[in-house]
Structures are given as structure tokens and as C-alpha cells.
Design a protein around this motif. Structure first.
Motif, PDB file in Angstrom:
ATOM      1  N   ASN A  53      89.469  -3.957 -37.661  1.00  0.00           N
ATOM      2  CA  ASN A  53      89.633  -2.817 -38.736  1.00  0.00           C
ATOM      3  C   ASN A  53      89.363  -3.198 -40.031  1.00  0.00           C
ATOM      4  O   ASN A  53      88.855  -1.815 -40.842  1.00  0.00           O
ATOM      5  CB  ASN A  53      90.578  -2.022 -37.933  1.00  0.00           C
ATOM      6  CG  ASN A  53      90.753  -1.557 -37.000  1.00  0.00           C
ATOM      7  OD1 ASN A  53      89.631  -1.410 -36.087  1.00  0.00           O
ATOM      8  ND2 ASN A  53      91.609  -1.287 -35.558  1.00  0.00           N
ATOM      9  N   LYS A  54      89.916  -3.922 -40.939  1.00  0.00           N
ATOM     10  CA  LYS A  54      89.815  -3.925 -42.281  1.00  0.00           C
ATOM     11  C   LYS A  54      88.565  -4.201 -42.051  1.00  0.00           C
ATOM     12  O   LYS A  54      88.248  -4.192 -43.912  1.00  0.00           O
ATOM     13  CB  LYS A  54      91.224  -5.070 -42.721  1.00  0.00           C
ATOM     14  CG  LYS A  54      91.882  -4.224 -42.491  1.00  0.00           C
ATOM     15  CD  LYS A  54      92.979  -6.222 -43.177  1.00  0.00           C
ATOM     16  CE  LYS A  54      92.833  -7.526 -42.278  1.00  0.00           C
ATOM     17  NZ  LYS A  54      94.202  -8.205 -43.197  1.00  0.00           N
ATOM     18  N   ASP A  60      97.983 -12.557 -36.880  1.00  0.00           N
ATOM     19  CA  ASP A  60      97.193 -11.881 -37.132  1.00  0.00           C
ATOM     20  C   ASP A  60      97.666 -11.264 -38.579  1.00  0.00           C
ATOM     21  O   ASP A  60      97.640  -9.717 -38.674  1.00  0.00           O
ATOM     22  CB  ASP A  60      96.434 -10.338 -35.817  1.00  0.00           C
ATOM     23  CG  ASP A  60      95.454  -9.946 -36.354  1.00  0.00           C
ATOM     24  OD1 ASP A  60      94.243 -10.146 -36.931  1.00  0.00           O
ATOM     25  OD2 ASP A  60      95.631  -8.815 -36.410  1.00  0.00           O
ATOM     26  N   SER A  61      98.686 -11.834 -38.781  1.00  0.00           N
ATOM     27  CA  SER A  61      99.597 -11.608 -40.303  1.00  0.00           C
ATOM     28  C   SER A  61     100.038 -12.508 -40.794  1.00  0.00           C
ATOM     29  O   SER A  61      99.010 -12.928 -41.586  1.00  0.00           O
ATOM     30  CB  SER A  61     100.803 -11.542 -38.981  1.00  0.00           C
ATOM     31  OG  SER A  61     102.114 -10.711 -40.106  1.00  0.00           O
ATOM     32  N   ARG A  88      93.681  -5.440 -36.109  1.00  0.00           N
ATOM     33  CA  ARG A  88      94.337  -5.390 -36.730  1.00  0.00           C
ATOM     34  C   ARG A  88      93.033  -5.901 -37.912  1.00  0.00           C
ATOM     35  O   ARG A  88      92.418  -5.807 -39.126  1.00  0.00           O
ATOM     36  CB  ARG A  88      95.462  -5.514 -37.196  1.00  0.00           C
ATOM     37  CG  ARG A  88      95.492  -6.074 -39.202  1.00  0.00           C
ATOM     38  CD  ARG A  88      97.680  -6.034 -39.307  1.00  0.00           C
ATOM     39  NE  ARG A  88      97.400  -6.164 -40.160  1.00  0.00           N
ATOM     40  CZ  ARG A  88      97.744  -5.237 -41.069  1.00  0.00           C
ATOM     41  NH1 ARG A  88      98.483  -4.524 -40.514  1.00  0.00           N
ATOM     42  NH2 ARG A  88      98.554  -5.717 -42.091  1.00  0.00           N
ATOM     43  N   THR A  89      92.507  -6.776 -37.842  1.00  0.00           N
ATOM     44  CA  THR A  89      91.641  -7.664 -38.823  1.00  0.00           C
ATOM     45  C   THR A  89      90.390  -7.183 -38.848  1.00  0.00           C
ATOM     46  O   THR A  89      89.639  -6.913 -39.776  1.00  0.00           O
ATOM     47  CB  THR A  89      91.151  -9.524 -38.245  1.00  0.00           C
ATOM     48  OG1 THR A  89      93.380  -9.284 -38.706  1.00  0.00           O
ATOM     49  CG2 THR A  89      90.646  -9.759 -39.680  1.00  0.00           C
ATOM     50  N   GLU A 109      96.505 -11.253 -45.754  1.00  0.00           N
ATOM     51  CA  GLU A 109      98.249 -11.068 -45.396  1.00  0.00           C
ATOM     52  C   GLU A 109      99.264 -11.505 -46.292  1.00  0.00           C
ATOM     53  O   GLU A 109     100.023 -10.093 -46.673  1.00  0.00           O
ATOM     54  CB  GLU A 109      98.539 -10.833 -43.962  1.00  0.00           C
ATOM     55  CG  GLU A 109      97.115 -10.177 -42.822  1.00  0.00           C
ATOM     56  CD  GLU A 109      97.699  -9.170 -42.926  1.00  0.00           C
ATOM     57  OE1 GLU A 109      98.721  -8.435 -43.145  1.00  0.00           O
ATOM     58  OE2 GLU A 109      97.012  -8.300 -42.443  1.00  0.00           O
TER      59      GLU A 109
END
Length: 364
Positions: free
Chosen positions: A263-264, A8-9, A260-261, A346
Motif C-alpha cells: 500500500n505504501k 513488515d515492520s 502494508r508495504t 520503517e
């Protein structure tokens, strides 16, 4: 447990020499000409045995076309000589349908390129599984339903394929242990309303057979995709799943819920104004041999640099079409029209920060 694979980064921070080369080029062709990609995605075959409801390359049409083995091996050798570090075999079709796959994977190993596979892992024989176990750094199996029924509905295939994928995964993990291989075996599920209630039983099944991790990822609409049924999908009412999945994790079985992705998807725009990863840090090779700088713009000539059946990888990467692409990316491309949460998002956030540092960065 943290996301030990940085799924996820990003992992560009581990390649400072290549990043330094890119920074020193300062967006000028004279320097970027020989800035070769770290990672390449290759489609060995255009055919696919599934027709997933969310497929991002449905517009290409699952063409019955495949790479010439000799040309592909020669190109991979050239890539290794120019500093390419890794290749993922995936793309417009199902890579395990490519008959010379085991030979190509072995060739990657011989020339020093890390290889990986994103696959539905259904149509395999023992010999191919053995080659995958021996040659690949990792394999990620797409299982987009936790029951045979939901899997068949989303993959648009027979329900038997659900059991076949799990059986092949289990077979590969047993083979890995016997052969003392370091290949990582993961699974990924694209979270959809149709499969949300099947995720927990799927996670338990995967844990039981010894899979290393499960990724739960969000959908984002492809630019040219024919299917539009999930175009405005958001995940606010599915975030509860993370807590339930956390209870299944263990030291041997990780679950990466890509919060995280997800929420983007609520961001109005990206926090950067230029795409710096294209055409520099990655490349995409279609089943017909065309080399692209971005997998989201396949069949768009502005991102097409040449074809490996006609030219060497060096000639393509240092050629006039890529030179024009560098100018186009620098001066014209409106990234607000790009795919949200693209593969290099990212990486672009990281590169943007390097180019536009905040005040006082010397006070480390």
C-alpha cells in the motif's frame, strides 16, 4: 497469525541504547562518529547462478570477485568488538557459491554475531547445509515461482533448480531437527504478474516440507537497475491473494503478506524528510570490500566510506569519508529521489517520530 518476525515492520525498538546514543549525538559528527551499526549486509561473492528478471543489482554485473576469507574474518571480529549485532550474507551475488562460507558463518558464531542468509539455496552440499543449520539464526530462500516453469522463467535458469531448492530446504529442516538447531527457515516470493497464480500451490508445498514461513513481498524499482519491466507495478488487483493464503496458515507455518508495504507504493512521498538510518544503523559491504552506508546506492561514491582490504572497520567507520557522508545526509540528500520502500523505510519512520514527537507525548 501476526507477523511474529516483524518482517513488515522493524526491530530497532529492541535496541534502545544505540538509539539513545544516536539521539544524544543530535546529528553532530562528534557523537555519530562512534555510533556503530547494529546490522551489516555482506556480499561474500559477486557471482550468481541466476539472472532474475527483477534483480536490483543487475547494473553491477555479477562480477567474478569474492572476499578474502582472512580479511573478512578479521573484519567480522572488529565489527563484533564495535557492537555490530547481526550480519546478513546476501548482496550482489549468490552467497552459497562462496567456498569458505561455512568457515565464515562459524566465525560469526564464535565472535558473537548473529548471522543469516538470503539465498536461492540451489547449489549446496550436505556439509555446507549442516554449517548453515548450526550457525545461522535464519535462512530466507528466494523462490519466485510456485511451479518449475514459472520459477525458471523469473529466475532465468533451468527448471531443475526449482526442485533442487525445495529438496535442499527439506534436507535442511530434517537436519535442523536432528541437530536440535534453532535456525529458522523461511521463503520469500516477490509478487509479479507472472507468478501470482502459482503462489497458493507454492505455499502448500512449503508448508508440507516444514518451512516456518513464507513472505509475499512487493517489487520496487532500484535506482540504477537496468531492468525496468516492473517499474510501475501496483498490487490493487492482487490483494485477493491474502485471504486465500490466510486459509493455509497454521501455528507452525506463517505467511506474511506484506500488505502494508504494498500500500505504501501509493504514497506520493515518505512521511519523513531525512534518512536517519544512513549512515548510522546499518552498513553494506560489497564483494570487492567497499563499505557503503546504503545498499540502494552501491557504486555511488558519496555513500562509500572505504574498503576492508585497505583499512580496519573502525578506521572506515570513524573516517573522513563517513564524516562527509553524515554532512551530506544531513544537509543535501533529497530523499524524494530514493528508492521507494527501501530496506530502512520503517526504521526511518520510527526515527523521524522520535525526532519529531506529536504533542502530549508525556501522557503515556
Amino acid at each position: 497469525m501476526s507477523d511474529r518476525y516483524n518482517i513488515d515492520s522493524h526491530k530497532l525498538i529492541y535496541h534502545p541504547q544505540r538509539v539513545s546514543q544516536w539521539l544524544a549525538a543530535d546529528n553532530q559528527w562528534s557523537g555519530l562518529k562512534t555510533t556503530y551499526p547494529i546490522y551489516v549486509e555482506i556480499t561474500p561473492i559477486g557471482s550468481c547462478n541466476h539472472r532474475c528478471t527483477f534483480c536490483s543489482v543487475d547494473y553491477i554485473g555479477y562480477k567474478t570477485i569474492s572476499q578474502d576469507e582472512a580479511v573478512l574474518k578479521r573484519t567480522i571480529t572488529q565489527m563484533a568488538e564495535k557492537g555490530v549485532k547481526s550480519i546478513m550474507f546476501a548482496g550482489e551475488g549468490e552467497p552459497t557459491l562462496y567456498k569458505p562460507l561455512k568457515n565464515v558463518l562459524n566465525h560469526c558464531k564464535e565472535v558473537g554475531i548473529d548471522s543469516s542468509l538470503t539465498t536461492n539455496f540451489v547449489q549446496l552440499d550436505d556439509e555446507t547445509i549442516e554449517s548453515i543449520v548450526d550457525a545461522c539464526s535464519w535462512v530466507k530462500v528466494s523462490i519466485n515461482g510456485g511451479t518449475a516453469e514459472s520459477y525458471a522463467q523469473i529466475h532465468q535458469t533451468t527448471s531443475r533448480h526449482f526442485d533442487q531448492a525445495l529438496q535442499n530446504l527439506e534436507k535442511a529442516i530434517i537436519m535442523r531437527q536432528k541437530r536440535k538447531s534453532s535456525c529458522t527457515f523461511g521463503a520469500q516470493l516477490l509478487l509479479l504478474p507472472e507468478n501470482r497464480e502459482t503462489i497458493i500451490p507454492l505455499a502448500k508445498k512449503l508448508k508440507a516440507i516444514g518451512v516456518d514461513y513464507l513472505v509475499i513481498k512487493p517489487y520496487t524499482q532500484s535506482l540504477y537497475g537496468i531492468s525496468r519491466q516492473y517499474e510501475n507495478l501496483k498490487y490493487d488487483d492482487m490483494m485477493y491473494l491474502q485471504e486465500e493464503l490466510d486459509a493455509i496458515k497454521s501455528d507452525a507455518f506463517n505467511i506474511i503478506f506484506r500488505e502494508r508495504t504494498m500500500n505504501k507504493l501509493h504514497e506520493e512521498k515518505q512521511p519523513y524528510d531525512k534518512c536517519y538510518s544512513t549512515p548510522n544503523f546499518w552498513a553494506y559491504v560489497m564483494a570487492n570490500g567497499d563499505v557503503y552506508g546504503c545498499g540502494a546506492y552501491l557504486e555511488n561514491d558519496k555513500f562509500n566510506y572505504g574498503n576492508i582490504n585497505n583499512d580496519s572497520f573502525e578506521a572506515i567507520w570513524e573516517g573522513s569519508k563517513r564524516q562527509e557522508a553524515v554532512r551530506y545526509m544531513r544537509d543535501e540528500l533529497d530523499i524524494s529521489q530514493c528508492r521507494k520502500n527501501c530496506r530502512m523505510d520503517e526504521v526511518n519512520r520510527y526515527l523521524w517520530d522520535l525526532k519529531h514527537p506529536s504533542p502530549h507525548v508525556n501522557f503515556i
